[in-house]
Design a protein around this motif. Structure first.
Motif, PDB file in Angstrom:
ATOM      1  N   HIS A 138       5.402  14.029  -8.570  1.00 17.41           N
ATOM      2  CA  HIS A 138       5.450  15.317  -7.872  1.00 17.41           C
ATOM      3  C   HIS A 138       6.751  15.472  -7.091  1.00 17.41           C
ATOM      4  O   HIS A 138       6.882  16.380  -6.269  1.00 17.41           O
ATOM      5  N   SER A 139       7.704  14.588  -7.372  1.00 14.73           N
ATOM      6  CA  SER A 139       8.982  14.629  -6.666  1.00 14.73           C
ATOM      7  C   SER A 139      10.053  15.238  -7.541  1.00 14.73           C
ATOM      8  O   SER A 139       9.876  15.410  -8.752  1.00 14.73           O
ATOM      9  N   GLU A 140      11.211  15.551  -6.910  1.00 13.48           N
ATOM     10  CA  GLU A 140      12.328  16.122  -7.663  1.00 13.48           C
ATOM     11  C   GLU A 140      12.965  15.100  -8.612  1.00 13.48           C
ATOM     12  O   GLU A 140      13.706  15.470  -9.523  1.00 13.48           O
ATOM     13  N   PHE A 141      12.648  13.811  -8.419  1.00 11.69           N
ATOM     14  CA  PHE A 141      13.206  12.773  -9.296  1.00 11.69           C
ATOM     15  C   PHE A 141      12.512  12.740 -10.659  1.00 11.69           C
ATOM     16  O   PHE A 141      13.046  12.197 -11.616  1.00 11.69           O
ATOM     17  N   TYR A 142      11.300  13.332 -10.690  1.00  9.58           N
ATOM     18  CA  TYR A 142      10.545  13.372 -11.952  1.00  9.58           C
ATOM     19  C   TYR A 142      10.979  14.613 -12.719  1.00  9.58           C
ATOM     20  O   TYR A 142      10.230  15.559 -12.904  1.00  9.58           O
ATOM     21  N   ASN A 143      12.219  14.599 -13.197  1.00 16.06           N
ATOM     22  CA  ASN A 143      12.792  15.768 -13.856  1.00 16.06           C
ATOM     23  C   ASN A 143      12.519  15.744 -15.353  1.00 16.06           C
ATOM     24  O   ASN A 143      11.863  14.831 -15.870  1.00 16.06           O
ATOM     25  N   GLU A 144      13.036  16.717 -16.060  1.00 19.82           N
ATOM     26  CA  GLU A 144      12.780  16.837 -17.496  1.00 19.82           C
ATOM     27  C   GLU A 144      13.342  15.641 -18.266  1.00 19.82           C
ATOM     28  O   GLU A 144      12.740  15.184 -19.245  1.00 19.82           O
ATOM     29  N   HIS A 145      14.481  15.144 -17.832  1.00 28.58           N
ATOM     30  CA  HIS A 145      15.085  14.000 -18.530  1.00 28.58           C
ATOM     31  C   HIS A 145      14.193  12.763 -18.418  1.00 28.58           C
ATOM     32  O   HIS A 145      13.958  12.063 -19.422  1.00 28.58           O
ATOM     33  N   ILE A 146      13.668  12.495 -17.217  1.00 23.79           N
ATOM     34  CA  ILE A 146      12.790  11.346 -17.015  1.00 23.79           C
ATOM     35  C   ILE A 146      11.501  11.524 -17.804  1.00 23.79           C
ATOM     36  O   ILE A 146      10.995  10.570 -18.426  1.00 23.79           O
ATOM     37  N   GLN A 147      10.961  12.744 -17.821  1.00 25.46           N
ATOM     38  CA  GLN A 147       9.738  13.008 -18.586  1.00 25.46           C
ATOM     39  C   GLN A 147       9.962  12.768 -20.074  1.00 25.46           C
ATOM     40  O   GLN A 147       9.095  12.216 -20.764  1.00 25.46           O
ATOM     41  N   ALA A 148      11.131  13.153 -20.557  1.00 24.41           N
ATOM     42  CA  ALA A 148      11.447  12.941 -21.970  1.00 24.41           C
ATOM     43  C   ALA A 148      11.562  11.452 -22.282  1.00 24.41           C
ATOM     44  O   ALA A 148      11.101  10.990 -23.336  1.00 24.41           O
ATOM     45  N   GLU A 193       0.840  -1.207   0.000  1.00 24.98           N
ATOM     46  CA  GLU A 193       0.000   0.000   0.000  1.00 24.98           C
ATOM     47  C   GLU A 193       0.871   1.251   0.000  1.00 24.98           C
ATOM     48  O   GLU A 193       0.592   2.218  -0.721  1.00 24.98           O
ATOM     49  N   LEU A 194       1.922   1.231   0.811  1.00 25.75           N
ATOM     50  CA  LEU A 194       2.837   2.372   0.857  1.00 25.75           C
ATOM     51  C   LEU A 194       3.530   2.553  -0.486  1.00 25.75           C
ATOM     52  O   LEU A 194       3.709   3.689  -0.950  1.00 25.75           O
ATOM     53  N   ARG A 195       3.881   1.453  -1.122  1.00 24.23           N
ATOM     54  CA  ARG A 195       4.548   1.512  -2.419  1.00 24.23           C
ATOM     55  C   ARG A 195       3.632   2.163  -3.462  1.00 24.23           C
ATOM     56  O   ARG A 195       4.085   2.976  -4.268  1.00 24.23           O
ATOM     57  N   SER A 196       2.353   1.805  -3.413  1.00 27.49           N
ATOM     58  CA  SER A 196       1.386   2.394  -4.350  1.00 27.49           C
ATOM     59  C   SER A 196       1.266   3.895  -4.140  1.00 27.49           C
ATOM     60  O   SER A 196       1.205   4.675  -5.097  1.00 27.49           O
ATOM     61  N   VAL A 197       1.232   4.283  -2.881  1.00 25.77           N
ATOM     62  CA  VAL A 197       1.146   5.713  -2.565  1.00 25.77           C
ATOM     63  C   VAL A 197       2.380   6.448  -3.068  1.00 25.77           C
ATOM     64  O   VAL A 197       2.284   7.537  -3.667  1.00 25.77           O
ATOM     65  N   LEU A 198       3.550   5.854  -2.836  1.00 23.90           N
ATOM     66  CA  LEU A 198       4.798   6.488  -3.271  1.00 23.90           C
ATOM     67  C   LEU A 198       4.874   6.573  -4.796  1.00 23.90           C
ATOM     68  O   LEU A 198       5.379   7.567  -5.341  1.00 23.90           O
ATOM     69  N   MET A 199       4.375   5.522  -5.483  1.00 23.59           N
ATOM     70  CA  MET A 199       4.371   5.557  -6.949  1.00 23.59           C
ATOM     71  C   MET A 199       3.501   6.698  -7.464  1.00 23.59           C
ATOM     72  O   MET A 199       3.830   7.353  -8.465  1.00 23.59           O
ATOM     73  N   ASN A 238      12.925  -3.965 -14.253  1.00 30.52           N
ATOM     74  CA  ASN A 238      12.449  -2.568 -14.224  1.00 30.52           C
ATOM     75  C   ASN A 238      10.918  -2.515 -14.225  1.00 30.52           C
ATOM     76  O   ASN A 238      10.312  -1.781 -15.014  1.00 30.52           O
ATOM     77  N   GLU A 239      10.320  -3.293 -13.357  1.00 34.07           N
ATOM     78  CA  GLU A 239       8.861  -3.415 -13.360  1.00 34.07           C
ATOM     79  C   GLU A 239       8.162  -2.091 -13.054  1.00 34.07           C
ATOM     80  O   GLU A 239       7.181  -1.718 -13.699  1.00 34.07           O
ATOM     81  N   ASP A 240       8.663  -1.370 -12.065  1.00 35.45           N
ATOM     82  CA  ASP A 240       8.039  -0.087 -11.706  1.00 35.45           C
ATOM     83  C   ASP A 240       8.152   0.926 -12.837  1.00 35.45           C
ATOM     84  O   ASP A 240       7.184   1.659 -13.134  1.00 35.45           O
ATOM     85  N   ALA A 241       9.300   0.974 -13.480  1.00 36.21           N
ATOM     86  CA  ALA A 241       9.497   1.911 -14.592  1.00 36.21           C
ATOM     87  C   ALA A 241       8.558   1.577 -15.749  1.00 36.21           C
ATOM     88  O   ALA A 241       7.980   2.479 -16.381  1.00 36.21           O
ATOM     89  N   PHE A 242       8.388   0.286 -16.024  1.00 33.37           N
ATOM     90  CA  PHE A 242       7.495  -0.128 -17.105  1.00 33.37           C
ATOM     91  C   PHE A 242       6.043   0.209 -16.763  1.00 33.37           C
ATOM     92  O   PHE A 242       5.268   0.619 -17.636  1.00 33.37           O
ATOM     93  N   THR A 243       5.678   0.035 -15.510  1.00 39.36           N
ATOM     94  CA  THR A 243       4.322   0.405 -15.073  1.00 39.36           C
ATOM     95  C   THR A 243       4.078   1.895 -15.281  1.00 39.36           C
ATOM     96  O   THR A 243       3.013   2.304 -15.759  1.00 39.36           O
ATOM     97  N   LYS A 244       5.055   2.712 -14.919  1.00 38.45           N
ATOM     98  CA  LYS A 244       4.916   4.160 -15.100  1.00 38.45           C
ATOM     99  C   LYS A 244       4.849   4.521 -16.583  1.00 38.45           C
ATOM    100  O   LYS A 244       4.087   5.417 -16.984  1.00 38.45           O
ATOM    101  N   LEU A 245       5.606   3.802 -17.423  1.00 36.59           N
ATOM    102  CA  LEU A 245       5.554   4.045 -18.868  1.00 36.59           C
ATOM    103  C   LEU A 245       4.172   3.705 -19.409  1.00 36.59           C
ATOM    104  O   LEU A 245       3.617   4.455 -20.236  1.00 36.59           O
ATOM    105  N   LYS A 246       3.581   2.599 -18.977  1.00 37.35           N
ATOM    106  CA  LYS A 246       2.244   2.222 -19.442  1.00 37.35           C
ATOM    107  C   LYS A 246       1.212   3.263 -19.026  1.00 37.35           C
ATOM    108  O   LYS A 246       0.295   3.577 -19.797  1.00 37.35           O
TER     109      LYS A 246
END
Length: 256
Positions: free
Chosen positions: A203-213, A192-198, A237-245
């Motif tokens: 909205h975090s500083e890790f979601y920068n322009e490079h990652i968005q691109a 549950e915490l992982r889902s919230v963090l995802m 890279n399961e989490d990254a693929f989920t975010k891409l989908k």
């Protein structure tokens, strides 16, 4: 009377095995260790092994090399079967040779086979003739009385030991269920915490322009692969693929 002799030999070699095992472990650990399965000073597996070797091989094989090989195979077979039975009965692994080379599921090993083969040759050629001559000198009445007393003590020891282990298993089952329940509960909370963090990632500083691109790149080809393989997963890279989908889904919704 012959059965009484065999029982007495079983007891003698069970004690010898216990002394050998206890001394070996005590020296290795620098402290006294009772190596027996039972409370008393006996290791029944050594007694059974010695009796089996004497019954099957004594007087039948006269070539020392063949005797060594047959004894090694017989004792290792007995040890393997005993290990399996004890694991099934008590749900525990009582010895493990996995750290030794040339072992079979940690239950028997080549080193053990060599030791047992050598001990059995010594048993048949030198030790047992002496033991047999001594036991044959004991009067029948004394032999039966001593054997009956030892049998009673061993039976009680076996009863108490097996009863304790079965009761211990019952207690361990309850403790393990409680631990499993706690771990499952914490795992659900962690998920549950992982889902919230995802959800907060964008909205975090890790979601920068490079990652968005990176998330916006080659949508058409990525979408085609997802449609062609609906169960596609990138294990590393399961989490990254989920975010891409999720990103592609939002883009498609906007286009529609």
């Amino acid at each position: 009377m012959e059965f009484v002799y065999w029982f007495l030999w079983f007891v003698i070699y069970s004690f010898v095995g216990w002394a050998y095992e206890s001394a070996l472990v005590s020296i290795r650990e620098w402290r006294p260790v009772n190596r027996g399965f039972l409370n008393g000073p006996v290791c029944p597996i050594y007694g059974f092994g010695a009796v089996a070797v004497l019954f099957a091989l004594d007087g039948r094989i006269h070539n020392v090399a063949l005797l060594f090989l047959a004894a090694a195979v017989l004792t290792c077979t007995l040890e393997y079967i005993t290990a399996v039975l004890m694991e099934k009965l008590f749900h525990a692994k009582w010895w493990d040779y996995s750290n030794l080379r040339f072992n079979i599921k940690g239950r028997v090993s080549l080193a053990g086979a060599l030791v047992f083969g050598l001990l059995c040759v010594l048993l048949i050629e030198f030790i047992h003739p002496f033991v047999r001559s001594l036991t044959y000198r004991v009067p029948d009445g004394a032999l039966i009385g001593v054997s009956a007393a030892i049998f009673a003590v061993l039976a009680l020891d076996t009863l108490f030991t097996v009863r304790h282990i079965l009761m211990l298993n019952g207690r361990l089952d309850e403790i393990q269920k409680a631990i499993n329940g706690f771990v499952a509960q914490q795992a659900r909370r962690a998920e549950e915490l992982r889902s919230v963090l995802m959800e907060r990632f964008e909205h975090s500083e890790f979601y920068n322009e490079h990652i968005q691109a990176l998330l916006q790149r080659n949508h058409f080809q990525s979408h085609r692969l997802m449609r062609a393989f609906p169960k596609l997963r990138f294990v590393r890279n399961e989490d990254a693929f989920t975010k891409l989908k999720e990103t592609i889904k939002r883009v498609k919704e906007k286009m529609d």
